[in-house]
Design an enzyme around this catalytic site. Structure first.
Site, PDB file in Angstrom:
ATOM      1  N   LYS A 119      27.650  16.628 -31.943  1.00 44.60           N
ATOM      2  CA  LYS A 119      28.230  17.947 -31.758  1.00 44.60           C
ATOM      3  C   LYS A 119      27.252  19.028 -32.398  1.00 44.60           C
ATOM      4  CE  LYS A 119      32.382  20.449 -31.757  1.00 44.60           C
ATOM      5  NZ  LYS A 119      33.779  20.513 -32.063  1.00 44.60           N
ATOM      6  N   SER A 166      37.278  21.735 -28.377  1.00 49.43           N
ATOM      7  CA  SER A 166      35.965  22.404 -28.266  1.00 49.43           C
ATOM      8  C   SER A 166      34.816  21.385 -28.182  1.00 49.43           C
ATOM      9  CB  SER A 166      35.586  23.374 -29.500  1.00 49.43           C
ATOM     10  OG  SER A 166      35.526  22.475 -30.501  1.00 49.43           O
ATOM     11  N   SER A 175      40.466  19.751 -31.286  1.00 46.03           N
ATOM     12  CA  SER A 175      38.979  19.572 -30.514  1.00 46.03           C
ATOM     13  C   SER A 175      38.643  18.394 -30.545  1.00 46.03           C
ATOM     14  CB  SER A 175      38.181  20.658 -31.231  1.00 46.03           C
ATOM     15  OG  SER A 175      38.661  21.886 -30.949  1.00 46.03           O
TER      16      SER A 175
END
Ligand code: GLN
Length: 489
Positions: A77, A157, A181
């Site tokens: 990420k 997210s 998330s």
């Protein structure tokens, strides 16, 4: 069977058995990533670095020095700082930021032999539930409703992480979870994600959103893979004063362990208006599976649940407004010129932050300002305490808690983007564990009538990821979820 369809565990076993090399495995993933650019899961591909790391891994293996993740290609990420590799938090303000250091979590993965494929898309500064606030554009969910070509969100997210794992563009990915998330994107993409206990993973080198809530964790294809990754990612780090100095068990040992006699709490408050009947049904299936596996089901009450979202959307923006004050055009990333210092600050921040980030900063500074601090921020902290106490009470009656992960399946891109409240409602079942610091895991447990995956969440006692993994293993086995997104990209 292509090399990219393997689970992380199967790939590690195949590497150990010399069925293929890490370079071959990594090359297969690089090819898959190139063919899937339409999903926008990766915002930076690092194929040369990946092949280099894979070749070094093969060399280590030849010397008999294989680590627990030796040769396994992973996605990262783009909130984790990677040394010499651009790290943006999917914002304009960090568009050209190249860290000179590596986050602790990723450095532990590389220490254990893993290979980095590239950096994954996310909502800007991890603020969002659909990956649509990313400066680099949204990620498209590899899943589509049956008979439809409508583009769906992978959630957020960690939308890039979830989509990449679901589409076999990596064997597993790092992610972070401040209010859901890791778990909501996992639920939307038929993958497994765990947010561990606050303090399990070091936050050092992870771009901060709300520091008292942020936790790193993996998104993976199976519960066992998630356990493998979390074992590597966890551990004490003197560079993060909130990281816990306690031993990390080998979490994989608990997957497949009997859950007989465990008490599973079912909180009556985890229902919302307009929740699809299919989600309620899936929850009941989960209850039945665990009963079958020998668990005792107990009704519990978490009475302050309804205040969790409002409290979260005060605490998280308050901390964000403080954390994001460092982006001033002086120290990192973007600088917009101006006639004086104040104008440079203003111009930089006005142009560098997206709308959702600005909304959070405005809310955060408002609830922290004199005259409103007591009414909002302090009140929210008190609510947070009550929510934690609800769980403390629950643990006198049960060993783990079963809930749905999210109140809906994946929704269409653009469907909720003009309504922040509707978007925030996605987090209704996940924010409670962040507020209380507890571990929470989402795993795919079934499909809705449109053929889209739905997730169940298992919440554990503080530091009891072990039981979470055992319960998740039992649900995974009973659910027999084998569906994959049909390849259209
Ligand atoms: N969707 C939540 C938010 O927008 C949670 C995000 C997260 O966990 N990083 O704040």
């Amino acid at each position: 069977m292509s090399l990219t369809n393997l689970t992380l565990k199967a790939a590690i076993d195949g590497l150990a058995a010399r069925e293929f090399t890490s370079v071959e495995l990594t090359r297969a993933h690089i090819d898959a990533i190139e063919a899937a650019r339409g999903l926008n899961a990766y915002i930076l591909e690092t194929p040369d670095k990946a092949i280099d790391m894979a070749a070094k891994s093969d060399a280590r293996r030849a010397l008999g020095e294989a680590g627990p993740l030796e040769g396994a290609p992973l996605g990262v990420k783009d909130l984790f700082c990677t040394n010499g590799v651009r790290t943006t938090a999917c914002s304009k303000i960090l568009e050209n930021f190249v860290p000179t250091y590596e986050s602790t979590v990723t450095s532990q993965l590389w220490r254990d032999g893993a290979v980095m494929l590239g950096k994954l898309n996310l909502d800007q500064f991890a603020m969002g539930s659909s990956n649509e606030t990313s400066y680099f554009g949204p990620v498209t969910n590899p899943w589509r409703a049956q008979g439809s070509t409508k583009a769906l969100t992978p959630g957020g997210s960690s939308g890039g992480s979830a989509a990449a794992v679901a589409a076999d563009l990596c064997l597993g990915a790092t992610a972070t979870d401040t209010g859901g998330s890791i778990r909501q994107p996992a639920a939307f993409t038929g993958t497994v994600g765990i947010k561990p206990t606050y303090g399990r993973c070091s936050r050092w080198g992870v771009v901060a959103f709300a520091s008292s809530l942020d936790q790193a964790g993996p998104i993976a294809k199976t519960v066992e893979d998630a356990a493998l990754l979390l074992t590597s990612m966890s551990g004490h780090d003197p560079k993060d004063s909130t990281s816990l100095d306690i031993p990390v068990p080998d979490f994989t040992q608990f997957v497949g362990k009997s859950v007989k006699g465990l008490k599973i709490g079912i909180p009556k408050e985890y229902r919302v208006d307009n929740m699809p009947a299919e989600i309620e049904k899936l929850w009941q299936d989960g209850i039945a599976w665990l009963k079958e596996a020998g668990c005792e089901i107990v009704d519990i009450s978490l009475p302050h649940t309804k205040y969790a979202l409002p409290a979260y959307y005060i605490v998280a923006p308050a901390e964000a407004s403080s954390n994001l004050a460092r982006y001033d055009g002086m120290r990192y990333g973007l600088r917009e010129e101006g006639a004086n210092l104040t104008e440079i600050y203003e111009n930089t921040r006005a142009s560098g932050f997206g709308d959702e980030v600005k909304r959070r900063i405005l809310i955060g500074t408002y609830v922290l300002s004199a005259g409103y601090y007591d009414a909002y921020y302090l009140k929210a902290l008190k609510v947070r305490r009550r929510i934690a106490e609800d769980f403390d009470n629950a643990w006198t009656k049960c060993d783990a808690i079963l809930t749905p992960t999210a109140p809906s399946a994946a929704f269409g891109l653009g469907e909720n983007s003009n309504d922040p409240i509707a978007m925030y409602l996605n987090d209704v079942f996940t924010v409670t564990t962040n507020l209380a610091g507890l571990p929470g895991l989402s795993l795919p447990a079934g499909l809705d009538a449109n053929g889209l995956p739905l997730g169940l969440q298992i919440i554990g006692k503080p530091l009891d990821e072990a039981t979470v993994f055992s319960v998740a293993g039992a649900v995974e086995k009973a659910a027999g979820f084998t569906a994959k997104a049909e390849k259209w990209w």
